[in-house]
Design an enzyme around this catalytic site. Structure first.
Site, mmCIF file in Angstrom:
data_model
loop_
_atom_site.group_PDB
_atom_site.id
_atom_site.type_symbol
_atom_site.label_atom_id
_atom_site.label_comp_id
_atom_site.label_asym_id
_atom_site.label_seq_id
_atom_site.Cartn_x
_atom_site.Cartn_y
_atom_site.Cartn_z
ATOM 1 N N CYS A 125 37.375 41.496 47.838
ATOM 2 C CA CYS A 125 37.668 43.048 47.008
ATOM 3 C C CYS A 125 38.514 42.806 45.802
ATOM 4 O O CYS A 125 39.652 42.318 46.215
ATOM 5 C CB CYS A 125 38.189 44.065 48.131
ATOM 6 S SG CYS A 125 38.438 45.442 47.636
ATOM 7 N N GLY A 145 23.846 43.825 46.605
ATOM 8 C CA GLY A 145 24.797 45.210 46.551
ATOM 9 C C GLY A 145 24.375 46.247 46.005
ATOM 10 O O GLY A 145 23.778 47.149 46.177
ATOM 11 N N ARG A 146 24.694 46.237 44.331
ATOM 12 C CA ARG A 146 24.505 47.448 43.493
ATOM 13 C C ARG A 146 22.983 47.594 43.590
ATOM 14 O O ARG A 146 22.648 48.783 43.210
ATOM 15 C CB ARG A 146 25.117 47.544 42.534
ATOM 16 C CG ARG A 146 26.652 47.555 42.654
ATOM 17 C CD ARG A 146 27.723 47.269 41.438
ATOM 18 N NE ARG A 146 27.349 46.037 40.922
ATOM 19 C CZ ARG A 146 27.316 45.535 39.439
ATOM 20 N NH1 ARG A 146 27.757 46.620 38.721
ATOM 21 N NH2 ARG A 146 27.236 44.334 39.444
ATOM 22 N N ASN A 162 25.344 35.828 46.258
ATOM 23 C CA ASN A 162 25.663 37.502 46.023
ATOM 24 C C ASN A 162 26.097 37.474 44.407
ATOM 25 O O ASN A 162 26.910 36.758 44.164
ATOM 26 C CB ASN A 162 26.751 38.119 47.021
ATOM 27 C CG ASN A 162 27.188 39.338 46.564
ATOM 28 O OD1 ASN A 162 28.285 39.753 46.558
ATOM 29 N ND2 ASN A 162 25.979 40.309 46.436
ATOM 30 N N GLY A 163 25.320 38.563 43.874
ATOM 31 C CA GLY A 163 25.891 39.037 42.545
ATOM 32 C C GLY A 163 24.624 39.008 41.470
ATOM 33 O O GLY A 163 24.007 37.995 41.380
ATOM 34 N N GLU A 164 24.392 40.211 41.012
ATOM 35 C CA GLU A 164 23.584 40.326 39.963
ATOM 36 C C GLU A 164 22.112 40.221 40.214
ATOM 37 O O GLU A 164 21.181 39.772 39.414
ATOM 38 C CB GLU A 164 23.770 39.633 38.550
ATOM 39 C CG GLU A 164 25.236 40.214 37.859
ATOM 40 C CD GLU A 164 25.052 41.706 37.304
ATOM 41 O OE1 GLU A 164 24.315 41.826 36.375
ATOM 42 O OE2 GLU A 164 26.024 42.363 37.744
ATOM 43 N N PRO A 207 28.241 44.915 51.707
ATOM 44 C CA PRO A 207 29.491 46.081 52.021
ATOM 45 C C PRO A 207 29.941 46.333 50.446
ATOM 46 O O PRO A 207 30.071 45.742 49.607
ATOM 47 C CB PRO A 207 30.698 45.122 52.713
ATOM 48 C CG PRO A 207 30.406 43.772 52.340
ATOM 49 C CD PRO A 207 28.824 43.621 52.141
ATOM 50 N N LYS A 239 33.575 36.315 53.215
ATOM 51 C CA LYS A 239 33.125 36.677 52.086
ATOM 52 C C LYS A 239 34.092 36.345 51.000
ATOM 53 O O LYS A 239 34.963 36.904 51.208
ATOM 54 C CB LYS A 239 32.458 38.016 51.942
ATOM 55 C CG LYS A 239 31.791 38.396 50.496
ATOM 56 C CD LYS A 239 30.885 39.712 50.615
ATOM 57 C CE LYS A 239 30.169 39.811 49.359
ATOM 58 N NZ LYS A 239 30.710 40.886 48.418
ATOM 59 N N GLN A 250 33.204 44.288 58.887
ATOM 60 C CA GLN A 250 34.225 43.518 58.063
ATOM 61 C C GLN A 250 35.662 43.975 58.225
ATOM 62 O O GLN A 250 35.840 45.184 58.117
ATOM 63 C CB GLN A 250 33.666 43.698 56.599
ATOM 64 C CG GLN A 250 34.453 42.672 55.660
ATOM 65 C CD GLN A 250 33.998 42.832 54.196
ATOM 66 O OE1 GLN A 250 34.215 43.642 53.473
ATOM 67 N NE2 GLN A 250 33.185 41.712 53.894
#
Length: 335
Positions: free
Chosen positions: A99, A224-225, A200-202, A8, A140, A69
């Site tokens: 968030c 994500g990104r 999650n991340g990078e 998300p 999350k 979510q």
């Protein structure tokens, strides 16, 4: 390989971009942007606005399941809204404890709850108790607010509260989105709880995905990104894990992928106009192109061309000039 999940991303990956990314393929599931819960019982239309996939069996048009979510800090209100959401038959409900946005954190929501594991546990307990057992409840989290001192305690609170699975964004709130992602902490959390943990991340490349799984020990990874910057990343990961020598053909693959992406850029543009005011539509397009230019040189040129534009018609003309099929742009005119 394990599951690949689409993250998300508030203000970046709404139902329109979810549609495009899952149509390209490679994802096992996606999570919607958060529905903010703050003191009242939300009507069903609010959940449908954030996640219109609820009216399609809680799936994107490509068939990818979408978990909805929720974000909030009051256990009773969260439970009441979760029960309301459950009446719309989502494939799952996820709770946001990660968030980092100041507008959310000022009211004690999102990542700020990582300073209060007891409240996190009460929220999960209340939601789990209000939702039919057949609907999974997940959570999350990040590693903490300022540091990782409560990371294990928070993860255990979520598990004890009844979360069936956990996604860990491997940074603190204060880290924001600055690299690196601390994957080693995801491994510690995974070892400390009895429920499945997703890393999650990078993750920007197939090689990042492989390293993330190696360091975290997690079977499942959320992107994500990296998915926004490279809409074909999930497919690249699946191909790479079966044939690691595919990197030699990466440049040719990227050129082919840009050509395949152009029609979907047109459809994205058309759908965006159905979701936002005309004055805001060019900005949404620019936001995605800005991300795409880190992967595709062609996106850099298109971004530079549309950046100064403000109107619908002039933007469409520029898209067509850069190769977006005109028949895809005509959908917007007929809508």
């Amino acid at each position: 390989m394990g599951r690949l999940l689409l993250a998300p991303m508030e203000g970046l990956a709404d139902c329109v971009l979810r549609d495009v990314l899952t149509r390209i393929g490679g994802y096992d599931a996606a999570v919607s942007e958060f529905v903010r819960v703050s003191g009242s019982l939300l009507p069903p239309r609010t959940f449908r606005r954030i996640c219109p996939e609820l009216d399609n069996g809680s799936r994107t048009w490509a068939g990818t399941p979408v978990v909805v979510q929720l974000l909030g800090s009051d256990p009773v209100c969260m439970a009441e809204n979760a029960a309301q959401l459950a009446s719309l038959s989502p494939v799952g409900i996820d709770l946001n404890f990660g968030c980092p946005a100041p507008t959310v954190n000022r009211h004690g929501g999102g990542a700020m709850l990582l300073d209060d594991p007891a409240t996190m546990q009460r929220i999960v307990e209340a939601v789990r108790g209000a939702v039919p057992a057949a609907i999974p409840v997940s959570a999350k989290m990040r590693l903490g607010v300022r540091d990782t001192s409560k990371a294990i305690e928070c993860a255990q609170a979520l598990a004890h509260g009844g979360a069936g699975s956990l996604v860990v964004h491997a940074r603190t709130k204060e880290d924001g989105y600055r690299p690196p992602a601390h994957w080693e902490w995801v491994a510690r959390i995974r070892e400390s709880v009895p429920i499945p943990v997703t890393a999650n991340g990078e993750v920007w490349t197939p090689a990042d995905y492989v390293r993330c799984r190696q360091v975290t020990g997690c079977a499942d990874v959320m992107i994500g990104r990296g998915a926004v910057a490279d809409p074909f990343l999930a497919r690249r990961i699946r191909a790479y894990t079966s044939q690691p020598d595919l990197d030699a053909n990466m440049e040719t693959s990227r050129r082919d992928d840009w050509a395949a992406l152009l029609p979907l850029l047109g459809e994205f543009w058309c759908q965006v106009q159905g979701r936002v005011l005309p004055a805001h539509a060019p900005g949404r397009l620019k936001l995605w192109l800005n991300a795409l230019r880190t992967t595709f040189p062609e996106a850099q040129a298109l971004y530079a061309a549309v950046r100064p534009l403000r109107g619908i018609e002039e933007t469409e003309r520029m898209l067509a000039h850069h190769g977006v099929p005109e028949e895809r742009l005509l959908v917007a005119e007929a809508a």
